[in-house]
Write an enzyme that holds these catalytic residues in place. Structure first.
Site, PDB file in Angstrom:
ATOM      1  N   ARG A 136       0.829  -1.212   0.000  1.00 50.23           N
ATOM      2  CA  ARG A 136       0.000   0.000   0.000  1.00 50.23           C
ATOM      3  C   ARG A 136       0.861   1.259   0.000  1.00 50.23           C
ATOM      4  NH1 ARG A 136      -3.424  -0.376   5.045  1.00 50.23           N
ATOM      5  NH2 ARG A 136      -1.492  -1.327   5.759  1.00 50.23           N
ATOM      6  N   ASN A 144      -6.054  -2.832   1.912  1.00 51.58           N
ATOM      7  CA  ASN A 144      -5.973  -4.286   2.020  1.00 51.58           C
ATOM      8  C   ASN A 144      -7.382  -4.853   2.096  1.00 51.58           C
ATOM      9  OD1 ASN A 144      -3.173  -4.454   2.084  1.00 51.58           O
ATOM     10  ND2 ASN A 144      -3.057  -4.460   4.308  1.00 51.58           N
TER      11      ASN A 144
END
Length: 94
Positions: A22, A40
């Protein structure tokens, strides 16, 4: 004001959680001038919505196929999407 040519929802599967995916996505997106978000998923995938010029989106999708060091990407699925409002930055969400 940002001008977005299009927006794409991207689902990245494989070993993509616990490897900084990320944060890497945010950094790469900002470098390319893209806006949107990344998060996520409970099933182990990472999902992102990226908005910006076609060429930058295409470049980001290619980068998703490699991912950051430590990641092992098995699939990248994309679909065009509509944004309710134009994002002004790129965020990591939960």
């Amino acid at each position: 004001m940002f001008d977005h040519d299009k927006a794409v929802r991207v689902r990245i599967s494989g070993k993509v959680q616990g490897v900084g995916f990320r944060y890497w996505t945010r950094d790469e997106a900002v470098r390319l001038g893209l806006t949107g978000w990344v998060r996520n998923e409970e099933d182990g995938a990472v999902v992102a919505v990226i908005a910006g010029p076609d060429s930058a989106i295409s470049t980001m999708i290619e980068r998703f196929r490699r991912g950051p060091s430590g990641a092992s990407v098995s699939s990248v699925e994309t679909e065009a999407t509509q944004l309710e409002k134009n994002p002004t930055d790129f965020r990591i969400t939960r």
